[in-house]
Design a protein around this motif. Structure first.
Motif, PDB file in Angstrom:
ATOM      1  N   ARG A   1      14.640  -2.856   8.552  1.00 23.41           N
ATOM      2  CA  ARG A   1      13.515  -2.807   7.614  1.00 23.41           C
ATOM      3  C   ARG A   1      12.314  -2.130   8.269  1.00 23.41           C
ATOM      4  NH1 ARG A   1      13.433  -7.954   6.005  1.00 23.41           N
ATOM      5  NH2 ARG A   1      12.122  -8.610   7.716  1.00 23.41           N
ATOM      6  N   HIS A   2      12.094  -2.408   9.553  1.00 22.56           N
ATOM      7  CA  HIS A   2      10.952  -1.798  10.249  1.00 22.56           C
ATOM      8  C   HIS A   2      11.151  -0.285  10.388  1.00 22.56           C
ATOM      9  CE1 HIS A   2       9.138  -5.642  10.990  1.00 22.56           C
ATOM     10  NE2 HIS A   2      10.256  -6.075  11.513  1.00 22.56           N
ATOM     11  N   TRP A   3      12.393   0.141  10.620  1.00 21.16           N
ATOM     12  CA  TRP A   3      12.670   1.577  10.675  1.00 21.16           C
ATOM     13  C   TRP A   3      12.320   2.215   9.334  1.00 21.16           C
ATOM     14  CZ3 TRP A   3      16.569   3.708   7.528  1.00 21.16           C
ATOM     15  CH2 TRP A   3      16.703   5.093   7.651  1.00 21.16           C
ATOM     16  N   LEU A   4      12.777   1.590   8.247  1.00 17.55           N
ATOM     17  CA  LEU A   4      12.492   2.123   6.916  1.00 17.55           C
ATOM     18  C   LEU A   4      10.990   2.142   6.657  1.00 17.55           C
ATOM     19  CD1 LEU A   4      13.487   3.213   4.218  1.00 17.55           C
ATOM     20  CD2 LEU A   4      13.824   0.837   3.468  1.00 17.55           C
ATOM     21  N   ASP A   5      10.284   1.114   7.078  1.00 15.82           N
ATOM     22  CA  ASP A   5       8.829   1.077   6.901  1.00 15.82           C
ATOM     23  C   ASP A   5       8.150   2.236   7.639  1.00 15.82           C
ATOM     24  OD1 ASP A   5       8.837  -1.124   5.251  1.00 15.82           O
ATOM     25  OD2 ASP A   5       8.366  -2.557   6.837  1.00 15.82           O
ATOM     26  N   ARG A   6       8.624   2.544   8.844  1.00 11.58           N
ATOM     27  CA  ARG A   6       8.040   3.666   9.593  1.00 11.58           C
ATOM     28  C   ARG A   6       8.281   4.992   8.864  1.00 11.58           C
ATOM     29  NH1 ARG A   6      10.595   1.325  13.912  1.00 11.58           N
ATOM     30  NH2 ARG A   6      11.972   3.122  14.103  1.00 11.58           N
ATOM     31  N   VAL A   7       9.472   5.158   8.301  1.00 13.93           N
ATOM     32  CA  VAL A   7       9.782   6.387   7.568  1.00 13.93           C
ATOM     33  C   VAL A   7       8.873   6.512   6.351  1.00 13.93           C
ATOM     34  CG1 VAL A   7      11.534   7.609   6.227  1.00 13.93           C
ATOM     35  CG2 VAL A   7      12.183   6.476   8.347  1.00 13.93           C
ATOM     36  N   VAL A   8       8.786   5.445   5.567  1.00 17.35           N
ATOM     37  CA  VAL A   8       7.970   5.487   4.350  1.00 17.35           C
ATOM     38  C   VAL A   8       6.505   5.719   4.705  1.00 17.35           C
ATOM     39  CG1 VAL A   8       7.248   4.234   2.274  1.00 17.35           C
ATOM     40  CG2 VAL A   8       9.597   4.017   3.092  1.00 17.35           C
ATOM     41  N   GLN A   9       6.052   5.121   5.787  1.00 20.88           N
ATOM     42  CA  GLN A   9       4.665   5.309   6.238  1.00 20.88           C
ATOM     43  C   GLN A   9       4.382   6.780   6.539  1.00 20.88           C
ATOM     44  OE1 GLN A   9       2.118   2.967   6.738  1.00 20.88           O
ATOM     45  NE2 GLN A   9       0.805   4.674   7.249  1.00 20.88           N
ATOM     46  N   GLN A  10       5.359   7.477   7.108  1.00 19.75           N
ATOM     47  CA  GLN A  10       5.177   8.902   7.395  1.00 19.75           C
ATOM     48  C   GLN A  10       5.100   9.724   6.110  1.00 19.75           C
ATOM     49  OE1 GLN A  10       7.750  10.631  10.493  1.00 19.75           O
ATOM     50  NE2 GLN A  10       8.368   8.508  10.893  1.00 19.75           N
ATOM     51  N   LEU A  11       5.870   9.301   5.102  1.00 18.34           N
ATOM     52  CA  LEU A  11       5.923  10.049   3.851  1.00 18.34           C
ATOM     53  C   LEU A  11       4.734   9.742   2.948  1.00 18.34           C
ATOM     54  CD1 LEU A  11       9.711   9.572   3.076  1.00 18.34           C
ATOM     55  CD2 LEU A  11       8.608  11.534   4.169  1.00 18.34           C
ATOM     56  N   GLU A  12       4.293   8.485   2.964  1.00 20.00           N
ATOM     57  CA  GLU A  12       3.202   8.047   2.092  1.00 20.00           C
ATOM     58  C   GLU A  12       2.242   7.167   2.902  1.00 20.00           C
ATOM     59  OE1 GLU A  12       4.300   6.697  -1.885  1.00 20.00           O
ATOM     60  OE2 GLU A  12       6.385   7.088  -1.344  1.00 20.00           O
ATOM     61  N   PRO A  13       1.188   7.752   3.442  1.00 16.99           N
ATOM     62  CA  PRO A  13       0.271   6.995   4.302  1.00 16.99           C
ATOM     63  C   PRO A  13      -0.301   5.727   3.659  1.00 16.99           C
ATOM     64  CG  PRO A  13      -0.143   9.327   4.523  1.00 16.99           C
ATOM     65  CD  PRO A  13       0.854   9.163   3.405  1.00 16.99           C
ATOM     66  N   ILE A  14      -0.422   5.689   2.341  1.00 15.57           N
ATOM     67  CA  ILE A  14      -0.948   4.488   1.674  1.00 15.57           C
ATOM     68  C   ILE A  14      -0.005   3.289   1.833  1.00 15.57           C
ATOM     69  CG2 ILE A  14       0.057   4.908  -0.605  1.00 15.57           C
ATOM     70  CD1 ILE A  14      -2.777   3.961  -1.666  1.00 15.57           C
ATOM     71  N   TYR A  15       1.214   3.549   2.195  1.00 17.89           N
ATOM     72  CA  TYR A  15       2.209   2.489   2.332  1.00 17.89           C
ATOM     73  C   TYR A  15       1.772   1.433   3.356  1.00 17.89           C
ATOM     74  CZ  TYR A  15       6.726   0.247   3.064  1.00 17.89           C
ATOM     75  OH  TYR A  15       7.737  -0.671   3.171  1.00 17.89           O
ATOM     76  N   GLY A  16       1.131   1.855   4.416  1.00 19.70           N
ATOM     77  CA  GLY A  16       0.654   0.911   5.427  1.00 19.70           C
ATOM     78  C   GLY A  16      -0.325  -0.096   4.845  1.00 19.70           C
ATOM     79  N   GLU A  17      -1.185   0.383   3.951  1.00 22.45           N
ATOM     80  CA  GLU A  17      -2.126  -0.515   3.290  1.00 22.45           C
ATOM     81  C   GLU A  17      -1.395  -1.504   2.382  1.00 22.45           C
ATOM     82  OE1 GLU A  17      -5.333   1.605   1.346  1.00 22.45           O
ATOM     83  OE2 GLU A  17      -5.347   3.078   2.969  1.00 22.45           O
ATOM     84  N   LEU A  18      -0.349  -1.025   1.709  1.00 15.51           N
ATOM     85  CA  LEU A  18       0.430  -1.915   0.830  1.00 15.51           C
ATOM     86  C   LEU A  18       1.102  -3.029   1.623  1.00 15.51           C
ATOM     87  CD1 LEU A  18       2.167   0.577  -1.640  1.00 15.51           C
ATOM     88  CD2 LEU A  18       0.463  -1.153  -2.215  1.00 15.51           C
ATOM     89  N   THR A  19       1.755  -2.667   2.729  1.00 15.29           N
ATOM     90  CA  THR A  19       2.446  -3.697   3.510  1.00 15.29           C
ATOM     91  C   THR A  19       1.453  -4.664   4.142  1.00 15.29           C
ATOM     92  OG1 THR A  19       2.600  -2.194   5.406  1.00 15.29           O
ATOM     93  CG2 THR A  19       4.530  -2.343   3.960  1.00 15.29           C
ATOM     94  N   ALA A  20       0.311  -4.152   4.589  1.00 14.64           N
ATOM     95  CA  ALA A  20      -0.716  -5.039   5.160  1.00 14.64           C
ATOM     96  C   ALA A  20      -1.234  -5.993   4.087  1.00 14.64           C
ATOM     97  CB  ALA A  20      -1.857  -4.217   5.744  1.00 14.64           C
ATOM     98  N   ARG A  21      -1.444  -5.476   2.894  1.00 13.56           N
ATOM     99  CA  ARG A  21      -1.928  -6.317   1.793  1.00 13.56           C
ATOM    100  C   ARG A  21      -0.893  -7.384   1.438  1.00 13.56           C
ATOM    101  NH1 ARG A  21      -3.427  -4.114  -4.208  1.00 13.56           N
ATOM    102  NH2 ARG A  21      -4.026  -6.115  -5.083  1.00 13.56           N
ATOM    103  N   PHE A  22       0.384  -6.988   1.381  1.00 13.86           N
ATOM    104  CA  PHE A  22       1.424  -7.972   1.068  1.00 13.86           C
ATOM    105  C   PHE A  22       1.474  -9.058   2.147  1.00 13.86           C
ATOM    106  CE2 PHE A  22       5.591  -9.803   1.543  1.00 13.86           C
ATOM    107  CZ  PHE A  22       5.796 -10.307   0.269  1.00 13.86           C
ATOM    108  N   ASN A  23       1.454  -8.663   3.405  1.00 15.48           N
ATOM    109  CA  ASN A  23       1.516  -9.643   4.490  1.00 15.48           C
ATOM    110  C   ASN A  23       0.333 -10.597   4.453  1.00 15.48           C
ATOM    111  OD1 ASN A  23       3.973  -8.712   5.508  1.00 15.48           O
ATOM    112  ND2 ASN A  23       2.961  -7.160   6.757  1.00 15.48           N
ATOM    113  N   ARG A  24      -0.840 -10.069   4.121  1.00 18.64           N
ATOM    114  CA  ARG A  24      -2.038 -10.911   3.998  1.00 18.64           C
ATOM    115  C   ARG A  24      -1.869 -11.916   2.848  1.00 18.64           C
ATOM    116  NH1 ARG A  24      -5.130  -6.940   4.614  1.00 18.64           N
ATOM    117  NH2 ARG A  24      -5.393  -6.405   2.433  1.00 18.64           N
TER     118      ARG A  24
END
Length: 179
Positions: free
Chosen positions: A2-25
């Motif tokens: 899952r972390h590998w996939l998250d890194r890939v998606v983060q490279q493709l869509e920089p906003i993704y990092g904000e989404l995952t941070a928001r979900f974790n919060r």
């Protein structure tokens, strides 16, 4: 995985990092709510949980959709690299196993309502166990070599080749997206 996939998606869509941070919060806050409000009136707790569920469902849907799309783009590339690296001996499949039951096409409203209902339905178990069992934090990615789970049955050499195929597919996809 899952972390590998998250890194890939983060490279493709920089906003993704904000989404995952928001979900974790949201997940942390929701878990804290359960710990702090166990003795609160049921109605008050349900109102707060409904608000969390609505936000978590929205963010979860957006994360699920991005992960699913990324894997759909990566699979043919990774499969081609796996065939090439194994001299045509191995086929590779990537399967996205979401931590929520997602039915139908990638329609944001449909998936959001499904996830919101699942969050609501699992509250009894969540109260008892203290963990949320629905959402992207429960996602998995399955790698199948010649139709068999690579995690359990692939040799060390096959696993190294699989990782190399995934990395090459990732590089190819990022290059395609930015060219």
């Amino acid at each position: 995985r899952r972390h590998w996939l998250d890194r890939v998606v983060q490279q493709l869509e920089p906003i993704y990092g904000e989404l995952t941070a928001r979900f974790n919060r949201l997940l942390r806050q929701r878990n804290q709510l359960w710990r702090n409000c166990k003795n609160s009136p049921k109605h008050d707790l349900d109102v707060l949980l409904d608000a969390f569920d609505a936000q978590m469902a929205l963010v979860s849907t957006r994360i699920h959709r991005r992960r699913s799309r990324a894997l759909k783009h990566l699979e043919p590339l990774a499969s081609a690299w796996q065939r090439r690296l194994s001299s045509g001996q191995e086929s590779l499949e990537l399967n996205y196993l979401p931590g929520s039951v997602l039915e139908g096409e990638e329609d944001e409203l449909t998936w959001r309502l499904l996830i919101q209902k699942q969050l609501s339905d699992q509250r009894v178990d969540e109260e008892r166990l203290g963990v949320c069992k629905v959402g992207p934090h429960r996602d998995e990615v399955s790698f199948l070599l010649n139709g068999v789970q690579s995690r359990k049955f692939a040799s060390a050499g096959q696993q190294r080749t699989l990782v190399l195929s995934l990395k090459l597919a990732e590089l190819e996809l990022v290059r395609e997206m930015y060219n």
